[in-house]
Design a protein around this motif. Structure first.
Motif, short mmCIF file in Angstrom:
data_model
loop_
_atom_site.label_atom_id
_atom_site.label_comp_id
_atom_site.label_asym_id
_atom_site.label_seq_id
_atom_site.Cartn_x
_atom_site.Cartn_y
_atom_site.Cartn_z
N PRO A 1 -22.45 -17.29 7.95
CA PRO A 1 -21.22 -16.54 8.19
C PRO A 1 -21.49 -15.22 8.91
N VAL A 2 -20.46 -14.71 9.57
CA VAL A 2 -20.52 -13.39 10.20
C VAL A 2 -19.41 -12.52 9.61
N TYR A 3 -19.62 -11.20 9.73
CA TYR A 3 -18.73 -10.25 9.07
C TYR A 3 -18.33 -9.13 10.03
N THR A 4 -17.20 -8.52 9.73
CA THR A 4 -16.77 -7.30 10.40
C THR A 4 -16.33 -6.31 9.32
N LYS A 5 -16.97 -5.17 9.29
CA LYS A 5 -16.67 -4.13 8.30
C LYS A 5 -16.73 -4.68 6.87
N GLY A 6 -17.72 -5.53 6.63
CA GLY A 6 -17.95 -6.03 5.29
C GLY A 6 -17.10 -7.21 4.88
N LYS A 7 -16.23 -7.69 5.77
CA LYS A 7 -15.37 -8.81 5.44
C LYS A 7 -15.67 -9.99 6.35
N LEU A 8 -15.57 -11.19 5.78
CA LEU A 8 -15.84 -12.41 6.53
C LEU A 8 -14.93 -12.47 7.76
N ASP A 9 -15.53 -12.82 8.90
CA ASP A 9 -14.80 -12.84 10.17
C ASP A 9 -15.00 -14.21 10.82
N THR A 10 -13.96 -15.00 10.89
CA THR A 10 -14.05 -16.36 11.45
C THR A 10 -13.49 -16.46 12.87
N ILE B 1 -22.45 -19.40 32.53
CA ILE B 1 -21.45 -20.33 32.04
C ILE B 1 -20.53 -19.59 31.09
N SER B 2 -19.33 -20.15 30.90
CA SER B 2 -18.39 -19.62 29.93
C SER B 2 -18.60 -20.35 28.62
N ALA B 3 -18.68 -19.61 27.50
CA ALA B 3 -18.96 -20.24 26.22
C ALA B 3 -18.18 -19.55 25.11
N LYS B 4 -17.90 -20.30 24.06
CA LYS B 4 -17.28 -19.73 22.87
C LYS B 4 -18.29 -18.83 22.16
N THR B 5 -17.80 -17.78 21.53
CA THR B 5 -18.68 -16.86 20.82
C THR B 5 -18.00 -16.35 19.56
N VAL B 6 -18.78 -16.06 18.53
CA VAL B 6 -18.19 -15.44 17.34
C VAL B 6 -17.89 -13.98 17.66
N LEU B 7 -16.83 -13.45 17.07
CA LEU B 7 -16.43 -12.07 17.31
C LEU B 7 -16.87 -11.14 16.19
N GLY B 8 -17.37 -11.69 15.09
CA GLY B 8 -17.84 -10.86 14.00
C GLY B 8 -18.99 -9.96 14.43
N GLU B 9 -19.16 -8.84 13.74
CA GLU B 9 -20.12 -7.83 14.15
C GLU B 9 -21.50 -7.99 13.49
N ASP B 10 -21.53 -8.51 12.27
CA ASP B 10 -22.77 -8.45 11.49
C ASP B 10 -23.08 -9.78 10.80
N ILE B 11 -24.34 -9.90 10.40
CA ILE B 11 -24.72 -10.92 9.43
C ILE B 11 -25.14 -10.20 8.15
N ARG B 12 -24.99 -10.88 7.04
CA ARG B 12 -25.36 -10.31 5.75
C ARG B 12 -26.78 -10.76 5.39
N SER B 13 -27.61 -9.83 4.98
CA SER B 13 -29.00 -10.14 4.66
C SER B 13 -29.41 -9.34 3.42
N GLU B 14 -30.71 -9.17 3.25
CA GLU B 14 -31.21 -8.50 2.03
C GLU B 14 -32.63 -8.01 2.25
#
Length: 489
Positions: free
Chosen positions: A330-339, A353-366
């Motif tokens: 999953p990807v996140y924006t400002k700490g919330k899941l972003d689909t 080429i033109s391609a679809k991309t996720v718009l979320g800003e971050d991944i969650r890690s540790e």
């Protein structure tokens, strides 16, 4: 940079000195070949044609009576924090009432199944088999439960070895040439039988001695390390990798491994070369725990600090393959899941080429820190730095360098981890790469180079950036670990 302080999982109990306990277990997690198995690393569409040796999940569990820690090693290229590591932890807690902190480090094996998704039939089709991944997660959880159930009174032996021959097996393939060849060992010995329960070996090197043409499933040099170490010491052998960014590898004609049977270097990219590396590392580890310099602990305590954080997802290629579900996290924006999904222009081998991309800003890690204390001591006997990817050694040991051609040549240096780890007074410092996640290469900002002219006037672009989440990751990761280290003091 963004830290998720509210989600900080901290087990900072100051415990009275208690007798240590330990248990171990292992499970064969070799995939069946009844459907295509894409081998991870090097390139796309490298499918397995057979099995040379099993790949494993291996666990050494340590307890001080209140804090239970499972040190888990898995012979795969990597596991994602989400969904993989989080799911394993949840499953472990379903299976036992005893609280267990599960720490999972992938060996980064380049001869096992694609558990990340990047090495499928082509760059836009996943190589990750979700049916296998669900089974793998269950096997990891069951292995942890087995090890915890096997807990018994134990002594701990902590040791290291830094002989030159270990460095000779590591090729550093990118400037600046920084590496640590020191091998660290944690051994648990039964106080009832005197036999080894398990031995964890920590050393930095890519398990890719077999090279890109091999199509048989294998644990690479870890296969021989396990067999030889268990032959010498007994118990269950576990391998945790170190700071391997840059990259640190045994692959290449420069790394010569002489075969005692022939008196000649073992053939490059061969099972014999992998075997000789693994056997040698095992023999060094076995000598280390028997040396006079090894530290032997009967009683003490454990501290574990784990800190979830958000890492900026800057890599445009990763954004595209995430949108295509090539990688499953999953990807996140400002700490919330972003689909949300958008469009981008992607340069692929010189073609836009033109391609679809996720718009979320971050991944969650540790990130995390584990400390083992000897009874009566305020300073850790052993310290484990848990790093969620392939960190460049200069970010750990120092030596970050400004080169002409770098994209951010004047960027401020990130904090060097060893500068803070040593201040804890720890006698042994284990640096653990790919711990609880694989976010790719973690690269100093001032050495980052995606645009020409290339680093240090090189004729071609350096390797690393293509498999990194971005240049912001290094500061986010290092500053978070430093904060944990400061809290130990």
């Amino acid at each position: 940079m963004r830290f998720e302080w509210c989600g900080l999982l901290t087990l900072l109990l100051v415990l009275p000195a208690a007798a240590f306990q330990a248990g171990s277990a292992k499970r064969d997690v070799t995939p069946t070949l009844d459907r295509p198995v894409f081998i991870a690393g090097f390139g796309n569409n490298r499918t397995a044609t057979g099995v040379h040796d099993p790949i494993w999940v291996r666990c050494l569990a340590i307890s001080d009576g209140k804090t239970n820690v499972a040190f888990v090693g898995v012979d795969v290229i990597g596991l994602f924090y989400e969904p993989d590591v989080v799911a394993v932890r949840q499953r472990v807690q379903q299976l036992t009432k005893k609280p267990v902190t599960v720490l999972i480090a992938s060996t980064h094996n380049h001869e096992g199944p694609d558990t990340l998704g990047l090495w499928g039939p082509n760059p836009f089709q996943t190589g990750r088999d979700e049916k296998y991944m669900a089974w793998l997660r269950e096997q990891i959880a069951q292995c942890v439960i087995d090890a915890v159930r096997n807990l018994e009174p134990a002594s701990l032996v902590i040791a290291k070895d830094d002989r030159k021959e270990l460095a000779d097996l590591q090729l550093d393939s990118r400037l600046p040439y920084v590496k640590d060849h020191t091998l660290y060992v944690l051994q648990a010995i039964s106080r009832r039988t005197g036999k080894t329960i398990g031995t964890l070996v920590n050393w930095a090197n890519h398990p890719e001695a077999l090279g890109s043409k091999n199509r048989e499933i294998s644990a690479d040099f870890c296969w021989a390390l396990y067999n030889r170490l268990e032959e010498l010491l007994g118990g269950v052998a576990v391998f945790w990798n170190g700071a391997i960014g840059g990259l640190i590898t045994p692959l290449g004609e420069e790394v010569k491994v002489f075969d005692p049977e022939t008196g000649q270097p073992a053939p490059e990219a061969s099972f014999r070369k992998a075997e000789l590396i693994g056997r040698f590392v095992a023999e060094v580890a076995a000598e280390a725990v028997k040396s006079k310099q090894a530290l032997r602990l009967q009683r003490g305590s454990l501290k574990v600090l784990l800190k979830p954080l958000f890492v900026p997802l800057q890599n445009q290629r990763f954004r595209v393959v995430a949108a295509a579900r090539v990688i499953n996290r999953p990807v996140y924006t400002k700490g919330k899941l972003d689909t949300r999904i958008g469009e981008t222009k992607l340069n692929l081998d010189g073609t836009t080429i033109s391609a679809k991309t996720v718009l979320g800003e971050d991944i969650r890690s540790e990130v995390g820190v584990v400390a083992i204390y000897e009874a009566g001591s305020k300073n850790p006997a052993a310290l484990f730095l848990l790093i969620p990817g392939e960190i460049y050694p200069e970010l750990v040991y120092g030596g970050i360098t400004r080169y002409p051609g770098a994209d951010f040549q004047n960027a401020p240096f990130e904090p060097v981890l060893m500068d803070y780890a040593r201040r804890t007074g720890a006698k042994f410092i284990f640096v653990v790469g790919l711990a609880n996640d694989e976010i790719g290469y973690i690269i100093p900002q001032c050495e980052w180079d995606e645009q020409p002219p290339w680093l240090n006037n090189a004729p071609q672009r350096p390797y690393g950036e293509v498999n990194s989440v971005g240049w912001k990751a290094a500061r986010v990761v290092n500053e978070a670990i430093v904060a944990l280290l400061k809290s130990l003091r």
